[in-house]
Scaffold this motif. Structure first.
Motif, mmCIF file in Angstrom:
data_model
loop_
_atom_site.group_PDB
_atom_site.id
_atom_site.type_symbol
_atom_site.label_atom_id
_atom_site.label_comp_id
_atom_site.label_asym_id
_atom_site.label_seq_id
_atom_site.Cartn_x
_atom_site.Cartn_y
_atom_site.Cartn_z
ATOM 1 N N GLY A 75 1.565 -6.425 -12.121
ATOM 2 C CA GLY A 75 1.018 -7.485 -11.288
ATOM 3 C C GLY A 75 1.558 -8.864 -11.594
ATOM 4 O O GLY A 75 1.039 -9.866 -11.108
ATOM 5 N N ALA A 82 -0.448 0.854 -5.671
ATOM 6 C CA ALA A 82 -1.176 0.249 -4.555
ATOM 7 C C ALA A 82 -0.555 -1.095 -4.222
ATOM 8 O O ALA A 82 -0.146 -1.834 -5.125
ATOM 9 C CB ALA A 82 -2.642 0.059 -4.929
ATOM 10 N N ALA A 83 -0.450 -1.412 -2.915
ATOM 11 C CA ALA A 83 0.238 -2.635 -2.506
ATOM 12 C C ALA A 83 -0.373 -3.876 -3.153
ATOM 13 O O ALA A 83 0.339 -4.801 -3.533
ATOM 14 C CB ALA A 83 0.221 -2.755 -0.988
ATOM 15 N N ASP A 84 -1.704 -3.887 -3.316
ATOM 16 C CA ASP A 84 -2.297 -5.113 -3.850
ATOM 17 C C ASP A 84 -2.073 -5.271 -5.357
ATOM 18 O O ASP A 84 -2.456 -6.281 -5.947
ATOM 19 C CB ASP A 84 -3.785 -5.193 -3.490
ATOM 20 C CG ASP A 84 -4.553 -4.004 -4.015
ATOM 21 O OD1 ASP A 84 -3.927 -3.137 -4.685
ATOM 22 O OD2 ASP A 84 -5.772 -3.936 -3.776
ATOM 23 N N THR A 85 -1.449 -4.262 -6.002
ATOM 24 C CA THR A 85 -1.085 -4.435 -7.415
ATOM 25 C C THR A 85 0.039 -5.459 -7.533
ATOM 26 O O THR A 85 0.132 -6.198 -8.503
ATOM 27 C CB THR A 85 -0.566 -3.100 -8.008
ATOM 28 O OG1 THR A 85 -1.347 -2.048 -7.496
ATOM 29 C CG2 THR A 85 -0.580 -3.124 -9.511
ATOM 30 N N ALA A 128 5.965 -1.250 -3.221
ATOM 31 C CA ALA A 128 4.738 -0.576 -3.634
ATOM 32 C C ALA A 128 4.847 0.915 -3.314
ATOM 33 O O ALA A 128 4.519 1.778 -4.137
ATOM 34 C CB ALA A 128 3.533 -1.188 -2.917
ATOM 35 N N ARG A 160 7.039 -6.386 -0.204
ATOM 36 C CA ARG A 160 6.045 -5.947 -1.186
ATOM 37 C C ARG A 160 5.606 -4.510 -0.874
ATOM 38 O O ARG A 160 5.551 -3.656 -1.751
ATOM 39 C CB ARG A 160 4.849 -6.908 -1.144
ATOM 40 C CG ARG A 160 3.893 -6.744 -2.298
ATOM 41 C CD ARG A 160 2.584 -6.042 -1.953
ATOM 42 N NE ARG A 160 1.997 -6.355 -0.676
ATOM 43 C CZ ARG A 160 0.872 -7.038 -0.554
ATOM 44 N NH1 ARG A 160 0.275 -7.543 -1.609
ATOM 45 N NH2 ARG A 160 0.346 -7.224 0.642
ATOM 46 N N ASP A 161 5.350 -4.262 0.393
ATOM 47 C CA ASP A 161 4.885 -2.930 0.778
ATOM 48 C C ASP A 161 5.958 -1.868 0.506
ATOM 49 O O ASP A 161 5.659 -0.771 0.053
ATOM 50 C CB ASP A 161 4.498 -2.909 2.264
ATOM 51 C CG ASP A 161 3.286 -3.802 2.532
ATOM 52 O OD1 ASP A 161 2.635 -4.201 1.538
ATOM 53 O OD2 ASP A 161 3.014 -4.101 3.712
ATOM 54 N N PRO A 219 5.445 -9.923 2.693
ATOM 55 C CA PRO A 219 4.561 -8.751 2.596
ATOM 56 C C PRO A 219 5.267 -7.425 2.875
ATOM 57 O O PRO A 219 4.985 -6.421 2.223
ATOM 58 C CB PRO A 219 3.491 -9.050 3.654
ATOM 59 C CG PRO A 219 3.505 -10.524 3.826
ATOM 60 C CD PRO A 219 4.910 -10.956 3.588
ATOM 61 N N SER A 224 2.171 -8.687 -6.871
ATOM 62 C CA SER A 224 1.820 -10.072 -6.539
ATOM 63 C C SER A 224 2.729 -10.615 -5.440
ATOM 64 O O SER A 224 3.916 -10.294 -5.380
ATOM 65 C CB SER A 224 1.942 -10.938 -7.788
ATOM 66 O OG SER A 224 1.915 -12.291 -7.447
ATOM 67 N N LEU A 225 2.145 -11.448 -4.590
ATOM 68 C CA LEU A 225 2.931 -12.053 -3.508
ATOM 69 C C LEU A 225 3.417 -13.453 -3.851
ATOM 70 O O LEU A 225 4.135 -14.072 -3.079
ATOM 71 C CB LEU A 225 2.091 -12.106 -2.228
ATOM 72 C CG LEU A 225 2.121 -10.866 -1.331
ATOM 73 C CD1 LEU A 225 1.103 -10.990 -0.229
ATOM 74 C CD2 LEU A 225 3.508 -10.636 -0.741
#
Lengths: 687, 169, 158
Positions: free
Chosen positions: A124, A368-371, A362, A358-359, A355, A373-374
């Motif tokens: 993250g 998981a995508a929200d792991t 991931a 990121r996806d 995003p 960081s953006l």
């Protein structure tokens, strides 16, 4: 007693010279030259010739070390890795992933850097960066902006095809020595070589024209060159019309830089500026070679943009012998950048704040995508600042030595001492490793396999020749073990499998599949998107890598260096490298044949300054800047202009003096200019 | 002082100068006798070709000659007035420093006698043998002033021709 | 015919690669020395294997001998008198660290047995050093000189 020859890639600079290691009974007993390699053709510089001295070195780290009560004690891998796993997860859970910092390494392979940034990002944190930030970050930022691709455009042997070679802020004679043979071939054909450098370096020895400009005035000079090319009608109108945008604004902007004004800023005679512009612009093929003299400034990105503007304006790009050649310093600094060991990029220069990118990662990494960081991470110098401020609590350093290599070294030490956890993975107990809580012994280049990418974008496979000493392990294994302890399930982390994953996630490396790369003598050039693709030795031949295929001409203005000489610090300090040593010197200062030739830190100063401050040749002097002071042996020479002093940065000391003021875009510190003072060292100060 | 000048556009690459040079530096000084001599007499100038262009290269007897500067034994010496660089075989140790520093590559090596060989401007002759032998008069032996005057005449003729063409336009 | 190491002086950039390669190949003793001059030039000096070598003339022990176009040194016969050091015009015969004998360039004789060139030549990044017949060396210089003159002519014609 059977001997075998194992081909390998030199671990020092970004030229990527190949040679053979002679192996006998599992030991490296000799070195043999590989005369059919396309770049070095067998030749090696001083450091390459001494490379084997690192392998069996008595100071090599041979087992993990854990610090207890300010002393290191040997530990088992299990204990060291478990400790790191526990402490990293504890800090991550207590403070958050943004408390974790990661320094990757331009000395490590593509596979290692890929895994290392994958570890950081899967935890993250985007705070993963490496020393490219300290050498060519402006190239990455500025060329991506203007050309769409941040790399050298042509192979090194292309220099032989140039009719004019303009060298700005590069001392390749000492630092990328095998270029010499290609430049001499060009000269034999009648090419003109022009060297711009505040110091009369060995590179300047072979120049037809040498321009000793004032440190930090590159933008003014480059604008002046463009002004002359434009007003004398030497620009390539056809190229500008077909392949660029932004010409009108640039042309208007350049009118403010006539040779007379540029001469005042740079200290160069107008005739030299005019002669350089004519030689470069009117050559049928010209190369522009630049290096740290251009990038290591608070105006580094602007300097690079101006270089690109000049090349574009004169149409000297995208052909054989015509290119923009930023020489990268380390054996794999290009690769480490390609692999996303940069705070703002995933592998393949894909932005972390997009995003969809990121996806993609991931999914590729099975998290998981929200792991992920953006937000873009902190860069090298910013991480040190964040450590000092308590925002970064744990730092995992792979093969870097920030205590020596980062600017304002006293502050770096202080920042590192505030960390809750410092893990250093290296082949020697470096100055940074001495401060660590846990030290992990890594394998040196010849003790592991993997791919590295040269300054020319040439990706080459390096084979394992010998086993690592003691319990030292390849970096891929170590990273994999730590990942496992942090709950990441990666499966196989052997270099060929990692490269196969890179083939899938980094489009420019798509076709560099392990079997193909291992068999390719002289490597393959990226972009190489498919296994059938031959690779791309020359970039930008038909179109630029921008969205519309056109390059951007971007006007830049001259800004003086951040720190100028003043009453208390009346001299300008500039730093660089010498032929015998390499970067922070962890390897070269331990190589007997090298260190005996250059055993101490020296400071070069002009006879005029020496007389003024009462310094004699060989005497110890104290050099001080607003940040600190250090002792060095005086070397009096007229190769530096009066008012300028030069120090190599291979020894502890130099970077206690340099400034940590940054280029606002690329975040590179201004190593090349600092205001300083010198004085004869008092007897008790002498080292 | 007289010098050997080369008119660059005239050499056709016939190598007559090389042959004449080798003969002049033989003991017998005649072609047929020279062929039988041991060691075989050596030429001291070289017709070199680049692409289709040919050019005879011979010792320029440089002002402040590098070969004289590097000679550690005094074998290579230069006459202060004539600037002719001569080589004394008695003092030569055959270290080939002179060969390595010559910018024209015109200091040769006679292995059998272990000495350097180079142009001596034919001390026994009125005009050097190579000049006499050149059928196209690419080689000229004359005073510097005479040569530059000749060049000025050519240049002036070219100017007139160019001017005339400009007038016509 | 004999091959020798020739040096194109203007090409040397003082990187010292040849010294380090030579010492690795010769048990830590470099037989080639790069001498910087006024921070503007560097000269790579090694035994010139002179045709009429003063060191051979000076050596009464027969340790130095001119054979096959090179000056060979036989350490077993060396008495360590040092006369060769005095006789050498280039200072490229050096004492061994114990001061009992000397060392000098052997043109990497061991390597030549297997057809490999001297290490200083192979390693020189600038191609300042070459191992060849003297005619090959001078021909290259001649060719460059002519090419340079012709380029001058071209500029005039353009």
């Amino acid at each position: 007693m059977s001997q075998s020859l194992i081909p390998t890639i030199c671990p020092y600079c970004g030229v990527g010279c190949a040679f053979y290691i002679v192996v006998e009974n599992g030991r490296a007993v000799g070195l043999e030259y590989m005369t059919d390699h396309p770049v070095n053709q067998g030749s090696l510089c001083s450091k390459g010739n001494a490379a084997l001295e690192i392998l069996d070195h008595p100071e090599r780290l041979t087992h993990p070390l854990i610090k207890a009560a300010d002393r290191f004690r040997p530990a088992s891998w299990e204990e060291a890795l478990d400790l790191i796993g526990q402490r990293l997860s504890a800090i991550r859970h207590a403070v958050g992933p943004d408390a974790l910092g990661f320094l990757a390494s331009a000395k490590c392979t593509n596979e290692e850097n890929y895994l290392f940034q994958k570890l950081a990002r899967c935890l993250g944190s985007n705070h993963v960066d490496h020393c490219a930030r300290l050498c060519h970050a402006p190239t990455v930022v500025a060329l991506a902006h203007s050309l769409g691709s941040a790399a050298m455009t042509n192979p090194i042997p292309d220099l032989a095809e140039s009719d004019c070679i303009l060298v700005i802020g590069s001392n390749w004679a000492e630092n990328h020595s095998p270029l010499a043979r290609w430049v001499w071939r060009a000269k034999d054909r009648g090419a003109r070589v022009i060297v711009v450098d505040p110091r009369l370096t060995p590179t300047a020895w072979l120049a037809d024209l040498y321009l000793p400009l004032r440190p930090g005035t590159d933008v003014a000079l480059l604008n002046g060159l463009m002004h002359v090319a434009l007003t004398e009608g030497l620009v390539d109108r056809d190229f500008i019309a077909r392949r660029t945008t932004g010409f009108d604004a640039l042309a208007r902007h350049l009118m403010a830089y006539p040779p007379s004004r540029v001469s005042e800023i740079t200290g160069l005679p107008p005739a030299q500026i005019v002669a350089t512009a004519r030689a470069y612009a009117s050559a049928s093929a010209a190369s522009l070679v630049y290096c740290m003299g251009v990038t290591q400034h608070t105006t580094g990105s602007e300097n690079v943009l101006a270089c690109a503007d000049l090349a574009l304006l004169c149409g000297q790009i995208g052909r054989r012998g015509a290119g923009l050649m930023p020489l990268r310093g380390q054996n794999n600094v290009q690769g480490a950048c390609d692999m996303g060991a940069l705070a703002q990029f995933y592998p393949g220069y894909q932005p972390v704040d997009a995003p969809e990118v990121r996806d993609f990662f991931a999914h590729a990494w099975g998290v998981a995508a929200d792991t992920l960081s953006l937000s873009p991470g902190l860069t090298v110098v910013e991480m040190i600042e964040a450590a000092a401020a308590g925002r970064i609590r744990a730092l995992y350093v792979m093969g870097e030595n920030p205590v020596l290599s980062d600017p304002n070294a006293d502050r770096v030490r202080e920042a590192l001492s505030r960390l809750d956890l410092l893990v250093v993975q290296d082949i020697f107990l470096t100055e940074t490793a001495e401060m660590a809580d846990v030290v992990l012994p890594a394998a040196a280049w010849a003790e592991k396999e993997g791919s590295t990418t040269t300054t020319e974008r040439r990706v080459q496979w390096s084979h394992q020749a010998v086993e690592p000493p003691g319990q030292a392990r390849p970096d891929t294994w170590i990273i994999g073990q730590i990942a496992r302890r942090l709950g990441l399930t990666w499966g196989e982390v052997a270099p060929p499998s990692v490269l196969a994953e890179i083939n899938r996630t980094v489009p420019i490396y798509g076709g560099l599949v392990p079997e193909r790369l291992m068999a390719a003598r002289g490597g393959l050039f990226w972009p190489c998107p498919t296994p059938e693709h031959p690779g791309t030795p020359i970039l930008h031949m038909e179109r630029f890598a921008t969205a519309d295929g056109r390059a951007r001409l971007i006007p830049v203005d001259f800004r003086p260096p951040a720190e100028e000489p003043e009453e208390r610090f009346p001299l300008t300090l500039t730093t660089g490298r010498i032929a015998i040593h390499y970067n922070a010197g962890s390897m070269t200062r331990r190589s007997p044949s090298l260190v005996t030739r250059a055993p101490t830190l020296c400071v070069e100063l002009n006879p005029v300054d020496a007389a003024q401050w009462g310094v004699s040749d060989g005497e110890w002097v104290t050099v001080s800047t607003p940040r600190g002071q250090t002792q060095a042996r005086a070397r009096i020479t007229d190769t530096v202009e009066a008012g300028v002093v030069f120090m190599p940065f291979h020894f502890p000391g130099t970077n206690r003096l340099t400034t940590d003021l940054l280029d606002p875009q690329a975040k590179i510190p201004e190593y090349k200019v600092a205001a300083c003072q010198i004085a004869v060292a008092r007897k008790e100060d002498e080292q | 002082m007289k010098e050997i000048f080369v008119r660059l556009d005239r050499c056709v690459g016939c190598h007559s100068c090389e042959l004449a040079c080798a003969v002049e530096h033989s003991a017998a000084k005649s072609l047929f006798a020279a062929l039988a001599e041991a060691p075989v007499p050596r030429k001291r100038l070289y017709v070199e070709q680049v692409l289709t262009h040919k050019l005879p290269l011979l010792c320029r007897h440089c002002e402040d000659a590098p070969c004289v500067r590097v000679c550690r034994t005094g074998a290579m010496s230069q006459d202060a007035v004539s600037r002719i660089v001569t080589h004394d075989p008695e003092r030569c140790i055959g270290c080939w420093m002179c060969t390595m520093v010559c910018p024209y590559g015109v200091i040769g090596r006679q292995l059998e006698r272990r000495i350097a060989v180079k142009c001596d401007r034919c001390p026994d002759r009125e005009e050097p043998a190579c000049v006499t032998a050149c059928p196209t008069r690419a080689l000229l032996y004359m005073e510097e002033e005479d040569f530059s005057e000749r060049m000025r005449r050519v240049a002036a003729a070219e100017v007139v021709e160019g001017y005339g063409r400009a007038q016509a336009v | 015919m004999t091959r020798l190491v020739y040096v194109q002086m203007e090409r040397c950039l003082d990187c010292q690669a040849c010294e380090i390669a030579c010492q690795r190949e010769h048990q830590g003793l470099p037989n080639i020395v790069v001498v910087p001059v006024e921070d503007r030039f560097a000269v790579a000096l090694m035994c010139r294997h002179c045709d009429s070598a003063p060191c051979v003339a000076a050596c009464y022990a027969g340790a130095l001998a001119a054979t096959d176009g090179m000056v060979a040194f036989d350490a077993a016969r060396c008495t360590g008198c040092g006369l060769c050091l005095v006789a050498c015009p280039f200072g490229v015969i050096q004492w061994t660290p114990d001061g009992r004998s000397v060392h000098k360039c052997d043109l990497c004789t061991d390597r030549q047995a297997t057809g490999r060139e001297p290490v200083c030549v192979l390693t020189c990044p600038a191609e300042a050093l070459s191992y060849e017949e003297y005619t090959e060396f001078t021909r290259r210089v001649q060719h460059r000189a002519v090419a340079s003159v012709l380029r001058g002519q071209e500029v005039k014609r353009r």
